[in-house]
Each structure stands twice: as structure tokens, then as C-alpha cells.
Design a protein around this motif. Structure first.
Motif, PDB file in Angstrom:
ATOM      1  N   LEU A 185       0.840  -1.190   0.000  1.00  0.00           N
ATOM      2  CA  LEU A 185       0.000   0.000   0.000  1.00  0.00           C
ATOM      3  C   LEU A 185       0.873   1.236   0.000  1.00  0.00           C
ATOM      4  CD1 LEU A 185      -2.974   1.067   0.268  1.00  0.00           C
ATOM      5  CD2 LEU A 185      -2.471   1.317   2.716  1.00  0.00           C
ATOM      6  N   HIS A 186       0.743   2.045  -1.050  1.00  0.00           N
ATOM      7  CA  HIS A 186       1.403   3.356  -1.049  1.00  0.00           C
ATOM      8  C   HIS A 186       0.682   4.206  -0.013  1.00  0.00           C
ATOM      9  CE1 HIS A 186       4.145   2.896  -4.434  1.00  0.00           C
ATOM     10  NE2 HIS A 186       3.200   2.182  -5.020  1.00  0.00           N
ATOM     11  N   TRP A 187       1.452   4.750   0.932  1.00  0.00           N
ATOM     12  CA  TRP A 187       0.921   5.209   2.215  1.00  0.00           C
ATOM     13  C   TRP A 187       1.567   6.518   2.650  1.00  0.00           C
ATOM     14  CZ3 TRP A 187       3.793   5.860   6.682  1.00  0.00           C
ATOM     15  CH2 TRP A 187       3.115   5.835   7.902  1.00  0.00           C
ATOM     16  N   SER A 188       0.843   7.274   3.447  1.00  0.00           N
ATOM     17  CA  SER A 188       1.380   8.451   4.126  1.00  0.00           C
ATOM     18  C   SER A 188       0.678   8.566   5.469  1.00  0.00           C
ATOM     19  CB  SER A 188       1.129   9.720   3.304  1.00  0.00           C
ATOM     20  OG  SER A 188       1.328  10.874   4.109  1.00  0.00           O
ATOM     21  N   PRO A 189       1.379   8.990   6.522  1.00  0.00           N
ATOM     22  CA  PRO A 189       0.748   9.122   7.835  1.00  0.00           C
ATOM     23  C   PRO A 189      -0.170  10.336   7.941  1.00  0.00           C
ATOM     24  CG  PRO A 189       3.003   9.894   7.952  1.00  0.00           C
ATOM     25  CD  PRO A 189       2.814   9.320   6.568  1.00  0.00           C
ATOM     26  N   THR A 224       5.022   7.052   0.621  1.00  0.00           N
ATOM     27  CA  THR A 224       4.992   7.628  -0.720  1.00  0.00           C
ATOM     28  C   THR A 224       4.583   9.086  -0.609  1.00  0.00           C
ATOM     29  OG1 THR A 224       4.342   5.463  -1.595  1.00  0.00           O
ATOM     30  CG2 THR A 224       4.041   7.362  -3.042  1.00  0.00           C
ATOM     31  N   VAL A 225       5.465   9.973  -1.016  1.00  0.00           N
ATOM     32  CA  VAL A 225       5.213  11.406  -0.921  1.00  0.00           C
ATOM     33  C   VAL A 225       4.693  11.909  -2.262  1.00  0.00           C
ATOM     34  CG1 VAL A 225       6.235  13.658  -0.445  1.00  0.00           C
ATOM     35  CG2 VAL A 225       7.021  11.638   0.812  1.00  0.00           C
ATOM     36  N   VAL A 226       3.505  12.508  -2.214  1.00  0.00           N
ATOM     37  CA  VAL A 226       2.893  13.106  -3.407  1.00  0.00           C
ATOM     38  C   VAL A 226       2.279  14.439  -3.009  1.00  0.00           C
ATOM     39  CG1 VAL A 226       2.382  10.903  -4.533  1.00  0.00           C
ATOM     40  CG2 VAL A 226       0.680  11.929  -3.022  1.00  0.00           C
ATOM     41  N   MET A 283      -0.180  18.019  -4.932  1.00  0.00           N
ATOM     42  CA  MET A 283      -0.818  18.558  -6.132  1.00  0.00           C
ATOM     43  C   MET A 283       0.210  18.985  -7.167  1.00  0.00           C
ATOM     44  SD  MET A 283      -4.062  20.662  -4.725  1.00  0.00           S
ATOM     45  CE  MET A 283      -5.240  19.907  -3.618  1.00  0.00           C
ATOM     46  N   GLU A 284       1.353  19.460  -6.687  1.00  0.00           N
ATOM     47  CA  GLU A 284       2.413  19.886  -7.601  1.00  0.00           C
ATOM     48  C   GLU A 284       3.658  19.024  -7.456  1.00  0.00           C
ATOM     49  OE1 GLU A 284       3.137  24.056  -7.059  1.00  0.00           O
ATOM     50  OE2 GLU A 284       1.028  24.581  -7.277  1.00  0.00           O
ATOM     51  N   GLN A 285       3.518  17.889  -6.774  1.00  0.00           N
ATOM     52  CA  GLN A 285       4.669  17.020  -6.524  1.00  0.00           C
ATOM     53  C   GLN A 285       4.419  15.641  -7.132  1.00  0.00           C
ATOM     54  OE1 GLN A 285       5.734  16.726  -2.401  1.00  0.00           O
ATOM     55  NE2 GLN A 285       7.638  15.658  -2.816  1.00  0.00           N
ATOM     56  N   ILE A 286       5.122  15.354  -8.207  1.00  0.00           N
ATOM     57  CA  ILE A 286       4.995  14.075  -8.906  1.00  0.00           C
ATOM     58  C   ILE A 286       5.955  13.069  -8.278  1.00  0.00           C
ATOM     59  CG2 ILE A 286       5.265  12.885 -11.116  1.00  0.00           C
ATOM     60  CD1 ILE A 286       2.892  14.827 -11.014  1.00  0.00           C
ATOM     61  N   ASN A 287       5.447  11.877  -8.030  1.00  0.00           N
ATOM     62  CA  ASN A 287       6.282  10.786  -7.534  1.00  0.00           C
ATOM     63  C   ASN A 287       6.429   9.796  -8.688  1.00  0.00           C
ATOM     64  OD1 ASN A 287       6.878   8.104  -6.351  1.00  0.00           O
ATOM     65  ND2 ASN A 287       6.738   9.195  -4.408  1.00  0.00           N
ATOM     66  N   LYS A 293      -1.713   9.488  -7.098  1.00  0.00           N
ATOM     67  CA  LYS A 293      -2.438   9.690  -5.849  1.00  0.00           C
ATOM     68  C   LYS A 293      -2.278   8.490  -4.932  1.00  0.00           C
ATOM     69  CE  LYS A 293      -6.240  12.755  -7.170  1.00  0.00           C
ATOM     70  NZ  LYS A 293      -7.727  12.866  -7.169  1.00  0.00           N
ATOM     71  N   ILE A 294      -2.367   8.781  -3.630  1.00  0.00           N
ATOM     72  CA  ILE A 294      -2.427   7.717  -2.633  1.00  0.00           C
ATOM     73  C   ILE A 294      -3.793   7.806  -1.956  1.00  0.00           C
ATOM     74  CG2 ILE A 294       0.049   7.533  -2.256  1.00  0.00           C
ATOM     75  CD1 ILE A 294      -0.276   9.357   0.184  1.00  0.00           C
TER      76      ILE A 294
END
Length: 198
Positions: free
Chosen positions: A3-7, A33-35, A37-41, A52-53
Motif C-alpha cells: 500500500l502506497h501510504w502516508s501518515p 509515498t510522498v505526493v 498537487m504539484e509534486q509528482i512521484n 495519488k495515494i
């Protein structure tokens, strides 16, 4: 399952709460996974063109997104009934849609509010504030003890208000909703998924 995840993501939190409620959390490998609106991973983009996550990657390589679809997959996998059955399903899904759209609006609200003051749109900020109040005035406290996808998503939205918009003070004038949220927040699935800024 990966799971691509963020806390910090409320949509990831919704998925994780469902995983805990259904006993699937220990089957997940979370990948920070850091994403934005203006940050593409780039790594995520290869698996999810929406960048998106949450994004779920199954052991066979199949990719599932967005949060609602992942939650439905978990329910199917575990034989859960978080979406209701028969005619009740549409009521549950409608409550989910309201709370999920509220989360969407809160994400945009925060994005606008954190821009440099000279770049902020006063009209947008006023509209988001009005929609936030309208949403809070519209929802009523769910029955105690119930935890379907609509309830879970509402709890996540209220938690996100506390996390990012503490100044709003949404509990004022809404004692029944505040009492429900306090009880729901004591669920092990909520405690295990508390948002953190880090």
C-alpha cells in the motif's frame, strides 16, 4: 499486498481503518509515498497515472485505486459488510459520498489556505469555509457502535478537521456529533491509524 501510504493522508487513513476493522492490516506492507498537487512521484506514477495515494498493489501485480475501491476490495477479500446490503447499501454509499466529498473539499481548502497570502483567493477561502459549516450542520451523529464505510469516512473527516483545522472548533454547538466522534475515536482501528505530521 503493498500500500502506497502516508501518515497524513485522510484517504490512506480511511483504507487503513477498514483494513484494521476487517483484520487485514497485518497483510499489508506500507510504503511511504510522498505526493502532492504539484509534486509528482515517479515511482508511484508508474503504478498509478493519477499520482495519488492510497494505491494498492496486489501480490500478482494488479493495481487498485482509489480509497473507495480499495475499501471495497478489502471487504470482498475479508467477507466484510461495511457497505451495507440491499436497499441499505445506497444509504451507506450516499453517506460515504458526502463525507468523502467533504474530505476532498478540506484538502483543497488547506491547499488554498497554505498558499502565500498574496496568492490566496478570498472567494475560494470563503466558499470552503461556508461548505465546511454546511457539511457540519448537515450531518447527524450516527448510531453508537455502528462502523460502516459512511461512519468511518465521517470519523476520518472530523479527525482531519482536528489535525489541520483545529481553529474551526467544529464541536461547538454539535454535542451529539462530538460525543459520537469521541466514542468512535476509541476504536482500536482509529487509535492504530492516528495521523501524524512527519
Amino acid at each position: 499486498m503493498k500500500l502506497h501510504w502516508s501518515p497524513r493522508s485522510p484517504f490512506v487513513r480511511k483504507v487503513m481503518i477498514v483494513a484494521h476493522e476487517l483484520g487485514l492490516a497485518d497483510r499489508l506492507t506500507t510504503t511511504r509515498t510522498v505526493v502532492g498537487m504539484e509534486q509528482i512521484n515517479e515511482a508511484l506514477l508508474a503504478e498509478n497515472p493519477l499520482n495519488k495515494i492510497p494505491t494498492l498493489v496486489l501480490d500478482d501485480g494488479q493495481v487498485i485505486y482509489d480509497s473507495l475501491t480499495i475499501c471495497e476490495y478489502f471487504c470482498d477479500l475479508a467477507g466484510g459488510h461495511l457497505f451495507g446490503t440491499g436497499a441499505a447499501r445506497w444509504e451507506v454509499l450516499t453517506r460515504h459520498a458526502l463525507a468523502n466529498s467533504f474530505l476532498d473539499a478540506l484538502i483543497l481548502y488547506r491547499s488554498e489556505a497554505t498558499r502565500a497570502p498574496a496568492q490566496q483567493s478570498a472567494g475560494l477561502l470563503a466558499a470552503f469555509a461556508t461548505k465546511t459549516t454546511a457539511m457540519l450542520n448537515h450531518v447527524s451523529a450516527p448510531p453508537p457502535g455502528r462502523a460502516d464505510i459512511g461512519d468511518i469516512t465521517l470519523a476520518v473527516a472530523l479527525a482531519y478537521l482536528d489535525f489541520r483545522f483545529a481553529h474551526i472548533g467544529w464541536r461547538e454547538g454539535r454535542p451529539a456529533l462530538a460525543e459520537w466522534y469521541a466514542a468512535f475515536s476509541a476504536r482500536p482501528s482509529m487509535i492504530a491509524t492516528t495521523a501524524v505530521d512527519g
